[in-house]
Scaffold this motif. Structure first.
Motif, PDB file in Angstrom:
ATOM      1  N   ARG A   1       0.830  -1.213   0.000  1.00 14.72           N
ATOM      2  CA  ARG A   1       0.000   0.000   0.000  1.00 14.72           C
ATOM      3  C   ARG A   1       0.862   1.259   0.000  1.00 14.72           C
ATOM      4  O   ARG A   1       0.622   2.196  -0.757  1.00 14.72           O
ATOM      5  CB  ARG A   1      -0.929  -0.014   1.209  1.00 14.72           C
ATOM      6  CG  ARG A   1      -1.793   1.247   1.343  1.00 14.72           C
ATOM      7  CD  ARG A   1      -2.651   1.203   2.583  1.00 14.72           C
ATOM      8  NE  ARG A   1      -1.874   1.036   3.797  1.00 14.72           N
ATOM      9  CZ  ARG A   1      -1.186   2.026   4.385  1.00 14.72           C
ATOM     10  NH1 ARG A   1      -1.182   3.234   3.857  1.00 14.72           N
ATOM     11  NH2 ARG A   1      -0.519   1.793   5.505  1.00 14.72           N
ATOM     12  N   ARG A   2       1.872   1.288   0.855  1.00 16.97           N
ATOM     13  CA  ARG A   2       2.729   2.469   0.933  1.00 16.97           C
ATOM     14  C   ARG A   2       3.466   2.705  -0.382  1.00 16.97           C
ATOM     15  O   ARG A   2       3.628   3.848  -0.828  1.00 16.97           O
ATOM     16  CB  ARG A   2       3.750   2.301   2.057  1.00 16.97           C
ATOM     17  CG  ARG A   2       3.178   2.429   3.463  1.00 16.97           C
ATOM     18  CD  ARG A   2       4.340   2.448   4.455  1.00 16.97           C
ATOM     19  NE  ARG A   2       3.902   2.478   5.836  1.00 16.97           N
ATOM     20  CZ  ARG A   2       4.737   2.593   6.864  1.00 16.97           C
ATOM     21  NH1 ARG A   2       6.052   2.645   6.656  1.00 16.97           N
ATOM     22  NH2 ARG A   2       4.271   2.620   8.099  1.00 16.97           N
ATOM     23  N   ALA A   3       3.923   1.616  -1.009  1.00 18.08           N
ATOM     24  CA  ALA A   3       4.610   1.745  -2.293  1.00 18.08           C
ATOM     25  C   ALA A   3       3.656   2.291  -3.357  1.00 18.08           C
ATOM     26  O   ALA A   3       4.029   3.161  -4.155  1.00 18.08           O
ATOM     27  CB  ALA A   3       5.181   0.400  -2.720  1.00 18.08           C
ATOM     28  N   ALA A   4       2.422   1.784  -3.362  1.00 21.34           N
ATOM     29  CA  ALA A   4       1.440   2.223  -4.350  1.00 21.34           C
ATOM     30  C   ALA A   4       1.130   3.709  -4.195  1.00 21.34           C
ATOM     31  O   ALA A   4       0.886   4.411  -5.189  1.00 21.34           O
ATOM     32  CB  ALA A   4       0.161   1.398  -4.220  1.00 21.34           C
ATOM     33  N   GLU A   5       1.138   4.195  -2.964  1.00 18.93           N
ATOM     34  CA  GLU A   5       0.895   5.620  -2.735  1.00 18.93           C
ATOM     35  C   GLU A   5       1.980   6.481  -3.359  1.00 18.93           C
ATOM     36  O   GLU A   5       1.758   7.656  -3.653  1.00 18.93           O
ATOM     37  CB  GLU A   5       0.805   5.892  -1.228  1.00 18.93           C
ATOM     38  CG  GLU A   5      -0.453   5.325  -0.577  1.00 18.93           C
ATOM     39  CD  GLU A   5      -0.439   5.428   0.939  1.00 18.93           C
ATOM     40  OE1 GLU A   5       0.606   5.860   1.488  1.00 18.93           O
ATOM     41  OE2 GLU A   5      -1.457   5.094   1.566  1.00 18.93           O
TER      42      GLU A   5
ATOM     43  N   SER B   1      14.218   5.545  -4.562  1.00 19.13           N
ATOM     44  CA  SER B   1      14.105   6.814  -3.832  1.00 19.13           C
ATOM     45  C   SER B   1      12.692   6.976  -3.287  1.00 19.13           C
ATOM     46  O   SER B   1      12.491   7.432  -2.148  1.00 19.13           O
ATOM     47  CB  SER B   1      14.453   7.988  -4.759  1.00 19.13           C
ATOM     48  OG  SER B   1      15.802   7.929  -5.164  1.00 19.13           O
ATOM     49  N   ARG B   2      11.717   6.590  -4.070  1.00 16.21           N
ATOM     50  CA  ARG B   2      10.327   6.675  -3.609  1.00 16.21           C
ATOM     51  C   ARG B   2      10.040   5.643  -2.518  1.00 16.21           C
ATOM     52  O   ARG B   2       9.295   5.921  -1.574  1.00 16.21           O
ATOM     53  CB  ARG B   2       9.379   6.474  -4.786  1.00 16.21           C
ATOM     54  CG  ARG B   2       9.491   7.564  -5.839  1.00 16.21           C
ATOM     55  CD  ARG B   2       8.327   7.530  -6.790  1.00 16.21           C
ATOM     56  NE  ARG B   2       8.483   8.494  -7.859  1.00 16.21           N
ATOM     57  CZ  ARG B   2       7.540   8.781  -8.749  1.00 16.21           C
ATOM     58  NH1 ARG B   2       6.356   8.171  -8.668  1.00 16.21           N
ATOM     59  NH2 ARG B   2       7.753   9.661  -9.692  1.00 16.21           N
ATOM     60  N   LEU B   3      10.631   4.446  -2.677  1.00 17.67           N
ATOM     61  CA  LEU B   3      10.407   3.427  -1.646  1.00 17.67           C
ATOM     62  C   LEU B   3      11.063   3.816  -0.323  1.00 17.67           C
ATOM     63  O   LEU B   3      10.567   3.462   0.753  1.00 17.67           O
ATOM     64  CB  LEU B   3      10.941   2.068  -2.117  1.00 17.67           C
ATOM     65  CG  LEU B   3      10.146   1.407  -3.250  1.00 17.67           C
ATOM     66  CD1 LEU B   3      10.752   0.053  -3.603  1.00 17.67           C
ATOM     67  CD2 LEU B   3       8.678   1.231  -2.864  1.00 17.67           C
ATOM     68  N   ARG B   4      12.159   4.565  -0.377  1.00 22.41           N
ATOM     69  CA  ARG B   4      12.747   5.078   0.867  1.00 22.41           C
ATOM     70  C   ARG B   4      11.778   6.011   1.571  1.00 22.41           C
ATOM     71  O   ARG B   4      11.611   5.954   2.801  1.00 22.41           O
ATOM     72  CB  ARG B   4      14.079   5.790   0.565  1.00 22.41           C
ATOM     73  CG  ARG B   4      15.250   4.864   0.365  1.00 22.41           C
ATOM     74  CD  ARG B   4      16.577   5.604   0.456  1.00 22.41           C
ATOM     75  NE  ARG B   4      16.736   6.528  -0.669  1.00 22.41           N
ATOM     76  CZ  ARG B   4      17.301   6.181  -1.824  1.00 22.41           C
ATOM     77  NH1 ARG B   4      17.737   4.936  -1.993  1.00 22.41           N
ATOM     78  NH2 ARG B   4      17.441   7.052  -2.789  1.00 22.41           N
ATOM     79  N   GLN B   5      11.105   6.836   0.779  1.00 23.34           N
ATOM     80  CA  GLN B   5      10.113   7.741   1.361  1.00 23.34           C
ATOM     81  C   GLN B   5       8.916   6.966   1.920  1.00 23.34           C
ATOM     82  O   GLN B   5       8.333   7.362   2.932  1.00 23.34           O
ATOM     83  CB  GLN B   5       9.637   8.738   0.304  1.00 23.34           C
ATOM     84  CG  GLN B   5      10.732   9.643  -0.259  1.00 23.34           C
ATOM     85  CD  GLN B   5      10.258  10.447  -1.456  1.00 23.34           C
ATOM     86  OE1 GLN B   5       9.086  10.437  -1.789  1.00 23.34           O
ATOM     87  NE2 GLN B   5      11.188  11.137  -2.107  1.00 23.34           N
ATOM     88  N   ALA B   6       8.595   5.864   1.256  1.00 22.41           N
ATOM     89  CA  ALA B   6       7.417   5.093   1.664  1.00 22.41           C
ATOM     90  C   ALA B   6       7.687   4.209   2.870  1.00 22.41           C
ATOM     91  O   ALA B   6       6.804   4.035   3.733  1.00 22.41           O
ATOM     92  CB  ALA B   6       6.930   4.237   0.489  1.00 22.41           C
ATOM     93  N   TRP B   7       8.876   3.628   2.953  1.00 26.91           N
ATOM     94  CA  TRP B   7       9.128   2.576   3.955  1.00 26.91           C
ATOM     95  C   TRP B   7      10.028   2.999   5.108  1.00 26.91           C
ATOM     96  O   TRP B   7       9.986   2.402   6.183  1.00 26.91           O
ATOM     97  CB  TRP B   7       9.757   1.363   3.275  1.00 26.91           C
ATOM     98  CG  TRP B   7       8.824   0.644   2.330  1.00 26.91           C
ATOM     99  CD1 TRP B   7       7.482   0.765   2.258  1.00 26.91           C
ATOM    100  CD2 TRP B   7       9.201  -0.294   1.319  1.00 26.91           C
ATOM    101  NE1 TRP B   7       6.966  -0.038   1.276  1.00 26.91           N
ATOM    102  CE2 TRP B   7       8.022  -0.724   0.693  1.00 26.91           C
ATOM    103  CE3 TRP B   7      10.409  -0.831   0.887  1.00 26.91           C
ATOM    104  CZ2 TRP B   7       8.003  -1.649  -0.356  1.00 26.91           C
ATOM    105  CZ3 TRP B   7      10.407  -1.755  -0.128  1.00 26.91           C
ATOM    106  CH2 TRP B   7       9.218  -2.160  -0.744  1.00 26.91           C
ATOM    107  N   LEU B   8      10.888   3.998   4.888  1.00 25.75           N
ATOM    108  CA  LEU B   8      11.844   4.341   5.940  1.00 25.75           C
ATOM    109  C   LEU B   8      11.324   5.498   6.821  1.00 25.75           C
ATOM    110  O   LEU B   8      10.525   6.307   6.402  1.00 25.75           O
ATOM    111  CB  LEU B   8      13.190   4.741   5.308  1.00 25.75           C
ATOM    112  CG  LEU B   8      13.926   3.619   4.568  1.00 25.75           C
ATOM    113  CD1 LEU B   8      15.241   4.138   3.999  1.00 25.75           C
ATOM    114  CD2 LEU B   8      14.199   2.436   5.503  1.00 25.75           C
TER     115      LEU B   8
END
Length: 469
Positions: A417-421, A462-469
């Protein structure tokens, strides 16, 4: 009778008869023309629209052919009964298309099924196609050998012997349009009711195919070496479906000791309960640590391994050319029950593949793709160093995808979900589990990198860092 107030655009690139056809069809679908409604005669409508009668007749005939209208002799055209037809207003249809796009289109898609189509060898393919078709061989367009073209089977046999250590005489090779077709062919040979052992998680399409054809699937758990043979021994299965060189989706490589145990299990079957192993070697060409792992079939001394490979992963999915090497003990069964099924790959495509391999294009293409995928593989691993505190990486030594298992309490669903956002699509491992086997790899996602460039991998991470970290 409905007078059909149709407005035609004489400047449109759409033919006039097609404009009439589309108008009437939409009116029927949307309820504007009810069941049994009589339409104007072709003469009357052509006079009204100032078009030829032939134009109107073409529209009416197409609607009759598709079942929207019924032509009643000496009476005219009437709307057919379309009970059950789903009426979709144009704006609703557009809305649905937009919703589907929102659900499936992401700026970055880590599909584990991806293939880099930008690197397709267009020039070589074009040259081979031109040369093949210039030969004007009329026999090329006749129905060929059910097992596949002899030249292609000879070429595959040489390739498998050199690259995979497979003992594959051409007379035991069968060519088909994809692995799914070859599995269907096996089911046809054995006549259904097969008792098949499969790992969990596993290749879901094979699992569904076996189940849908009324076969009995026995789920066997995995450990770090692959299918647990001690559990396999406790089942009544006489077929085992495995991917020893690169298990999908976990990426496990089966070590030689487990391979010997698996072969021993198969060899212990006898008589009507003779056992076989289906070895799916779907992407063995891509390995980034050490040398390619030899195929299980190369170790077989008891004639019990059914080997399946494909060119879909290494060239392109649309090629749809796969091959199966049957044990000698199954050739009579194949001739009795399946040889009547024609090869599902055109002779033209088969000869193209044969030329692609024989003239060295395939080897050069593989070397190029190994370099491309290694670059993306290394770029992804470098970017994932920033995630060491929240997840573990596995399955990275081969293939074109790897796995991330979260260790910080984030669930698989939350990660997706976070990645999709952030407009990034990742894939959950849970969808690959089958049966009621335990799920040791909880909260895991798959990241495929074949269809993303190194720059896209950098941007997506870079986007996944924003989503998961």
């Amino acid at each position: 009778m409905n007078d059909l107030t149709i407005s035609l655009d004489v400047h449109s690139t759409t033919p006039l008869y097609e404009q009439i056809y589309n108008y009437i069809k939409n009116e029927i679908q949307n309820g504007g023309l009810p069941f049994k409604e009589r339409l104007p005669s072709s003469r009357k409508l052509s006079d009204y629209l100032q078009v030829s009668r032939t134009t109107v007749n073409m529209a009416y005939e197409q609607l009759v052919a598709e079942g929207y209208l019924e032509a009643v002799p000496h009476r005219g055209y009437f709307v057919c009964d379309l009970a059950g037809l789903v009426h979709l207003k144009p704006e609703r249809r557009s809305q649905m298309k937009n919703q589907e796009a929102d659900e499936t289109n992401f700026e970055f898609d880590f599909s584990p099924h991806g293939v880099d189509l930008n690197s397709f060898p267009h020039n070589a393919w074009r040259k081979l196609s031109k040369n093949l078709l210039m030969e004007e061989d009329k026999y090329l367009f006749r129905l060929g050998d059910p097992q596949g073209e002899p030249r292609l089977r000879e070429t595959i046999a040489d390739y498998l012997h050199q690259a995979r250590g497979v003992n594959a005489p051409p007379e035991r090779i069968i060519v088909g349009a994809g692995n799914d077709f070859l599995l269907l062919l096996l089911c046809s040979m054995f006549g259904g009711g097969m008792r098949i052992a499969m790992e969990s998680p596993t290749y879901r399409k094979a699992y569904d195919l076996f189940r849908n054809l009324s076969n009995e699937v026995r789920i066997v758990e995995m450990d770090e070496s692959g299918m647990c043979v001690d559990q396999l021994e406790q089942t009544d299965a006489w077929l085992a479906y495995v991917m020893p060189s690169h298990q999908y989706p976990l990426g496990t490589v089966m070590p030689v000791k487990r391979r010997m145990q698996l072969l021993s299990w198969a060899a212990s079957g006898a008589g009507t309960e003779k056992r076989y192993i289906i070895e799916d070697d779907y992407d063995s060409e891509f390995r980034y640590k050490g040398k390619p792992i030899p195929a299980l079939q190369g170790y077989d001394r008891d004639d019990c391994v059914i080997y399946i490979g494909t060119f879909s992963k290494s060239i392109a999915p649309s090629i749809r050319v796969s091959y199966m090497v049957l044990p000698e003990s199954l050739m009579d069964l194949y001739r009795q029950r399946a040889r009547g099924i024609s090869s599902t790959v055109s002779r033209v495509d088969q000869m193209l593949i044969a030329g692609f391999l024989n003239e060295g294009y395939y080897e050069r293409h593989l070397n190029r793709m190994r370099a491309v995928y290694r670059g993306r593989h290394d770029a992804l691993l470098a970017e994932l160093k920033a995630f060491r505190g929240i997840c573990q990486v596995s399955g990275e030594n081969a293939g074109v995808h790897l796995l991330l298992t979260f260790t910080n309490g984030m669930t698989e669903e939350e990660a997706i979900r976070r990645a999709a956002e952030r407009d990034v699509r990742v894939y959950g491992l849970s969808g690959y589990y089958v049966g009621d086997a335990r799920k040791p790899f909880q909260d895991t996602v798959l990241l495929g990198y074949a269809n993303l460039s190194e720059q896209e991998i950098h941007d997506a991470l870079s986007r996944l860092r924003q989503a998961w970290l």
